[in-house]
Write a protein that holds these residues in place. Structure first.
Motif, PDB file in Angstrom:
ATOM      1  N   GLU A 152      34.117  39.208  70.603  1.00  0.00           N
ATOM      2  CA  GLU A 152      33.884  40.709  71.482  1.00  0.00           C
ATOM      3  C   GLU A 152      34.375  41.755  70.465  1.00  0.00           C
ATOM      4  OE1 GLU A 152      32.750  41.543  74.221  1.00  0.00           O
ATOM      5  OE2 GLU A 152      31.744  39.698  74.470  1.00  0.00           O
ATOM      6  N   LYS A 153      35.642  41.729  69.888  1.00  0.00           N
ATOM      7  CA  LYS A 153      35.997  42.654  68.901  1.00  0.00           C
ATOM      8  C   LYS A 153      35.057  42.880  67.884  1.00  0.00           C
ATOM      9  CE  LYS A 153      40.887  41.902  70.068  1.00  0.00           C
ATOM     10  NZ  LYS A 153      42.177  41.447  69.563  1.00  0.00           N
ATOM     11  N   TRP A 154      34.574  42.004  67.121  1.00  0.00           N
ATOM     12  CA  TRP A 154      33.310  42.057  66.234  1.00  0.00           C
ATOM     13  C   TRP A 154      32.078  42.658  66.725  1.00  0.00           C
ATOM     14  CZ3 TRP A 154      33.606  41.931  61.072  1.00  0.00           C
ATOM     15  CH2 TRP A 154      34.453  41.122  60.538  1.00  0.00           C
ATOM     16  N   SER A 155      31.619  42.448  67.850  1.00  0.00           N
ATOM     17  CA  SER A 155      30.564  42.927  68.531  1.00  0.00           C
ATOM     18  C   SER A 155      31.006  44.651  68.954  1.00  0.00           C
ATOM     19  CB  SER A 155      30.198  42.171  69.670  1.00  0.00           C
ATOM     20  OG  SER A 155      29.860  40.893  69.597  1.00  0.00           O
ATOM     21  N   ASN A 156      32.052  44.891  69.333  1.00  0.00           N
ATOM     22  CA  ASN A 156      32.266  46.124  69.568  1.00  0.00           C
ATOM     23  C   ASN A 156      32.374  47.107  68.301  1.00  0.00           C
ATOM     24  OD1 ASN A 156      32.162  45.891  72.318  1.00  0.00           O
ATOM     25  ND2 ASN A 156      34.509  45.411  72.470  1.00  0.00           N
ATOM     26  N   TYR A 157      33.194  46.470  67.344  1.00  0.00           N
ATOM     27  CA  TYR A 157      33.023  47.082  65.988  1.00  0.00           C
ATOM     28  C   TYR A 157      31.788  47.477  65.377  1.00  0.00           C
ATOM     29  CZ  TYR A 157      34.228  47.933  61.129  1.00  0.00           C
ATOM     30  OH  TYR A 157      34.200  48.325  59.730  1.00  0.00           O
ATOM     31  N   ILE A 158      30.768  46.442  65.515  1.00  0.00           N
ATOM     32  CA  ILE A 158      29.467  46.477  64.925  1.00  0.00           C
ATOM     33  C   ILE A 158      28.807  47.727  65.888  1.00  0.00           C
ATOM     34  CG2 ILE A 158      27.221  45.408  64.780  1.00  0.00           C
ATOM     35  CD1 ILE A 158      28.669  43.041  63.805  1.00  0.00           C
ATOM     36  N   LYS A 159      28.907  47.525  67.262  1.00  0.00           N
ATOM     37  CA  LYS A 159      28.368  48.641  68.015  1.00  0.00           C
ATOM     38  C   LYS A 159      28.652  50.080  67.500  1.00  0.00           C
ATOM     39  CE  LYS A 159      28.540  50.005  72.997  1.00  0.00           C
ATOM     40  NZ  LYS A 159      28.853  49.990  74.349  1.00  0.00           N
ATOM     41  N   ASN A 160      30.078  50.252  67.519  1.00  0.00           N
ATOM     42  CA  ASN A 160      30.621  51.581  67.166  1.00  0.00           C
ATOM     43  C   ASN A 160      30.181  51.857  65.733  1.00  0.00           C
ATOM     44  OD1 ASN A 160      32.274  51.732  69.461  1.00  0.00           O
ATOM     45  ND2 ASN A 160      33.974  50.781  68.479  1.00  0.00           N
ATOM     46  N   LEU A 161      29.704  50.940  64.833  1.00  0.00           N
ATOM     47  CA  LEU A 161      29.384  51.328  63.660  1.00  0.00           C
ATOM     48  C   LEU A 161      27.794  51.852  63.735  1.00  0.00           C
ATOM     49  CD1 LEU A 161      30.416  48.669  60.838  1.00  0.00           C
ATOM     50  CD2 LEU A 161      31.086  51.111  60.969  1.00  0.00           C
ATOM     51  N   GLU A 162      26.974  51.142  64.741  1.00  0.00           N
ATOM     52  CA  GLU A 162      25.635  51.349  64.893  1.00  0.00           C
ATOM     53  C   GLU A 162      25.583  52.562  65.380  1.00  0.00           C
ATOM     54  OE1 GLU A 162      24.212  47.962  66.939  1.00  0.00           O
ATOM     55  OE2 GLU A 162      23.512  47.023  65.159  1.00  0.00           O
ATOM     56  N   ILE A 163      26.457  53.167  66.446  1.00  0.00           N
ATOM     57  CA  ILE A 163      26.422  54.405  67.071  1.00  0.00           C
ATOM     58  C   ILE A 163      26.870  55.566  66.071  1.00  0.00           C
ATOM     59  CG2 ILE A 163      27.774  55.837  68.743  1.00  0.00           C
ATOM     60  CD1 ILE A 163      27.941  53.382  70.394  1.00  0.00           C
ATOM     61  N   LYS A 164      27.741  55.218  65.106  1.00  0.00           N
ATOM     62  CA  LYS A 164      28.132  56.163  64.106  1.00  0.00           C
ATOM     63  C   LYS A 164      26.836  56.661  63.252  1.00  0.00           C
ATOM     64  CE  LYS A 164      31.405  57.272  60.572  1.00  0.00           C
ATOM     65  NZ  LYS A 164      30.549  58.250  59.689  1.00  0.00           N
ATOM     66  N   GLU A 165      26.101  55.439  62.838  1.00  0.00           N
ATOM     67  CA  GLU A 165      25.006  55.553  62.011  1.00  0.00           C
ATOM     68  C   GLU A 165      24.091  56.254  62.509  1.00  0.00           C
ATOM     69  OE1 GLU A 165      22.104  52.209  60.114  1.00  0.00           O
ATOM     70  OE2 GLU A 165      24.258  52.048  59.778  1.00  0.00           O
ATOM     71  N   ILE A 166      23.466  55.948  63.940  1.00  0.00           N
ATOM     72  CA  ILE A 166      22.416  56.700  64.491  1.00  0.00           C
ATOM     73  C   ILE A 166      22.969  58.183  64.710  1.00  0.00           C
ATOM     74  CG2 ILE A 166      21.651  56.937  66.776  1.00  0.00           C
ATOM     75  CD1 ILE A 166      21.425  53.750  66.854  1.00  0.00           C
TER      76      ILE A 166
END
Length: 103
Positions: free
Chosen positions: A53-67
């Protein structure tokens, strides 16, 4: 998006494998990676779920920042193009006025 794929994973074995893949792709020394991989093998199902879950949320935040970065860059480019077009139109108007005044 990668986060959507990660969110769909329900099986602990899949989560364990994906967590290992994510760790292997980190830019850290190989010895450190090996230690993390060994630690994953020791974790119980609940701990794997939490780590996943922590990894998934981290990746989600990275994707949002990239967008958001892509969106900002797009707005900057659009603004630059609009300014360039406005300058070109102003030059055309000035050239037309010059010709009109010299007739």
């Amino acid at each position: 998006m990668i986060f959507d794929f990660l969110k769909k994973q329900k099986k602990i074995d899949s989560k364990r494998k994906l967590t290992k893949v994510m760790l292997l792709n980190l830019n850290i020394p190989e010895e450190e990676k090996a230690l993390y991989i060994q630690a994953i093998d020791i974790l119980d199902d609940k701990e794997i779920d939490e780590l996943y879950e922590k990894w998934s949320n981290y990746i989600k935040n990275l994707e949002i920042k990239e967008i958001e970065d892509i969106r900002k860059q797009s707005f900057i480019e659009i603004d630059w193009l609009r300014k360039k077009e406005a300058k070109e139109k102003q030059k055309e108007i000035n050239a037309f006025n010059f010709l009109f005044n010299n007739i």
